[in-house]
Design a protein around this motif. Structure first.
Motif: not given
Length: 174
Positions: A31-54
């Protein structure tokens, strides 16, 4: 069961237009998140790698987060300010020939594209310690108590690296 990764794209200090980041979890754009905003993403419980792109393919560093069952884990993304370095070749154009300016711009574009985390960074803030059900008590530390070694901080650039925080005599929790 599932948890939630909460991504907060912090507002830039100086910006004419606020952009948006693409959110990548475990190598998949979710998904996407605008600067200055918050976004929630459901994931399975456990370890995940999170990053951002433009839009142009530049990407942030990836952080590994441990999401608990029915819990939220907060991740904050922020620009580093190195995007203003693109003004240097433009300013140098007054004394350098046009082909040197173009070469410098192409080199900078290649560098920022190839090295993740130069234009913007992601840091894991931590478990939000929100109760899963109304009436439950938070399972985390009480307000005012910090967890040693975790960099919640106030969003300063050295907060994402504990070694830099130690070198600069700044505590990661202040």
């Amino acid at each position: 069961m599932a948890g939630t990764v909460v991504v907060h794209a912090e507002s830039p200090l100086v910006a004419l237009v606020k952009g948006s980041y693409g959110v990548v979890i475990d190598g998949v754009r979710v998904g996407r998140v605008r600067q200055g905003a918050v976004a929630r993403f459901p994931v399975p419980a456990g370890t995940h790698a999170v990053g951002l792109t433009v839009w142009d393919g530049t990407r942030s560093n990836a952080v590994t987060v441990e999401v608990g069952e029915d819990r939220e884990f907060l991740v904050a993304g922020r620009g580093t300010g190195l995007g203003y370095a693109f003004l240097l070749p433009v300013l140098a154009r007054t004394v350098l020939p046009w082909y040197c300016t173009v070469a410098m711009l192409l080199l900078m574009c290649a560098l920022f594209w190839a090295v993740p985390g130069l234009l913007f960074r992601v840091r894991a803030v931590g478990d939000s310690y929100l109760p899963a059900v109304q009436g439950d008590e938070p399972a985390g530390p009480a307000e005012g108590e910090g967890v040693e070694g975790e960099g919640a901080g106030n969003g300063l650039w050295w907060e994402s690296d504990p070694a830099l925080a130690k070198r600069l005599r700044k505590s990661a929790g202040s």
